[in-house]
Design an enzyme around this catalytic site. Structure first.
Site, PDB file in Angstrom:
ATOM      1  N   GLU A 196      -0.075  -0.572  14.988  1.00 47.60           N
ATOM      2  CA  GLU A 196      -0.875   0.645  14.748  1.00 47.60           C
ATOM      3  C   GLU A 196      -1.770   0.936  15.935  1.00 47.60           C
ATOM      4  O   GLU A 196      -1.888   2.089  16.368  1.00 47.60           O
ATOM      5  CB  GLU A 196      -1.727   0.490  13.482  1.00 47.60           C
ATOM      6  N   CYS A 198       0.860  -1.174   0.000  1.00 44.81           N
ATOM      7  CA  CYS A 198       0.000   0.000   0.000  1.00 44.81           C
ATOM      8  C   CYS A 198       0.908   1.239   0.000  1.00 44.81           C
ATOM      9  O   CYS A 198       2.129   1.140   0.152  1.00 44.81           O
ATOM     10  CB  CYS A 198      -0.913   0.002   1.227  1.00 44.81           C
ATOM     11  N   THR A 202      -6.923   1.349  10.721  1.00 53.73           N
ATOM     12  CA  THR A 202      -7.112   1.671   9.296  1.00 53.73           C
ATOM     13  C   THR A 202      -7.290   0.457   8.396  1.00 53.73           C
ATOM     14  O   THR A 202      -7.847   0.572   7.312  1.00 53.73           O
ATOM     15  CB  THR A 202      -5.924   2.506   8.761  1.00 53.73           C
ATOM     16  N   HIS A 209       3.176   2.042  10.515  1.00 51.48           N
ATOM     17  CA  HIS A 209       2.137   1.772  11.523  1.00 51.48           C
ATOM     18  C   HIS A 209       1.948   2.900  12.541  1.00 51.48           C
ATOM     19  O   HIS A 209       0.906   3.002  13.167  1.00 51.48           O
ATOM     20  CB  HIS A 209       2.484   0.500  12.317  1.00 51.48           C
ATOM     21  N   SER A 214       1.119 -10.749   9.146  1.00 51.26           N
ATOM     22  CA  SER A 214       0.242  -9.758   8.519  1.00 51.26           C
ATOM     23  C   SER A 214      -1.237  -9.988   8.854  1.00 51.26           C
ATOM     24  O   SER A 214      -1.832 -10.958   8.418  1.00 51.26           O
ATOM     25  CB  SER A 214       0.434  -9.778   6.998  1.00 51.26           C
TER      26      SER A 214
END
Length: 289
Positions: free
Chosen positions: A126, A12, A162, A74, A221
């Site tokens: 995060e 991303c 997010t 993050h 992940s």
């Protein structure tokens, strides 16, 4: 046999920017510290380690001083910035702009008062940074069952990590709206990154177009687990791997098309290596017949 790599898969924006910053810094100096894995993909971490990127943890901050350290996409809690200043550590801040904006919004909401609730994964990097904006007082909920335990007699301000599921967030919003008590206010903020959320319908569509799906992602992940399960829900012949060596040749017997896709933390070069591995197997099979 058709072998196609999903165009929408791969890093991303936030991860791409963080890796670019690390590569630029390593081009100028022999080594650089990074607080935590720069990305949740062991193969990419290993590639950057060979270039001089050294991963450290929060416990190492007491022994590091007068050096440079990178903060990954993050994000980090305020305490990390304070500690770095005390230790004379120059920070290269690669926090994703989407995460940075979310941190500011949570901090503002916390200062205004009320019950801060974050839909996210407990302990995720995060989320640790987000909870840090509330001096550790925010309540983290991972699912609807957690949401049912909230105190509905108090004001609730709901935010989201997010990379969480839009569907899961909306389900929690509906439940709180139905159960918030008279006199208490409920405000929610859809802070899910659309670049990540939009991958779900896209990757589901990709998974339906192939006989077999090879999903490439690191074991750490959380975004990868979500996307993998989306693929699996529409294509039972979906296999998760984190390296080409894990590919098993029997998966492709009698198969006409293979799709290769991955998480927001999966590098394109790794998906390319998986494609080569499958192609080499196919060539070897043709030679034996």
């Amino acid at each position: 046999m058709l072998i196609e790599i999903d165009e929408g898969s791969g890093f991303c924006f936030g991860v791409t920017t963080a890796i670019k910053k690390a590569e630029e810094e390593l081009a100028k100096s022999e080594s650089l510290y990074c607080l935590g894995d720069i990305v949740h993909n062991g193969r990419e971490v290993e590639r950057l380690k060979k270039m001089g990127l050294m991963t450290v943890g929060h416990a190492d901050l007491d022994t590091l001083h007068d050096t440079k350290m990178m903060l990954r996409a993050h994000g980090e809690p305020p305490q990390t910035y304070t500690k770095a200043k005390e230790q004379n550590i120059t920070l290269i801040d690669a926090t994703c702009p989407v995460v940075l904006n979310l941190q500011r919004r949570i901090r503002k909401a916390y200062e205004e008062g009320g019950q801060i609730v974050i839909y996210g994964k407990n302990g995720h990097a995060e989320v640790v940074g987000l909870v840090g904006q509330t001096d550790g007082t925010a309540i983290v909920i991972e699912n609807l069952e957690d949401a049912k335990k909230l105190d509905f007699s108090h004001d609730i301000q709901l935010f989201s990590q997010t990379t969480k599921s839009l569907e899961g967030f909306r389900e929690i919003v509906r439940y709180i709206e139905e159960n918030i008590q008279e006199g208490a206010q409920f405000n929610y903020f859809d802070t899910i990154c659309r670049r990540v959320a939009n991958r779900i319908p896209s990757i589901r569509n990709f998974a339906t177009q192939h006989d077999v799906i090879i999903f490439v992602c690191g074991k750490k992940s959380s975004n990868g687990k979500v996307l993998y399960n989306e693929c699996l829900s529409v294509n039972p012949h979906t296999y998760m791997i984190d390296a080409p060596a894990e590919i098993e040749h029997q998966w492709f017997e009698g198969v006409k098309s293979v799709g290769i896709c991955g998480a927001t933390s999966t590098p394109k070069w790794l998906m390319e290596e998986c494609k080569k591995k499958i192609e080499n197997h196919e060539e070897a099979g043709l030679r034996t017949h």
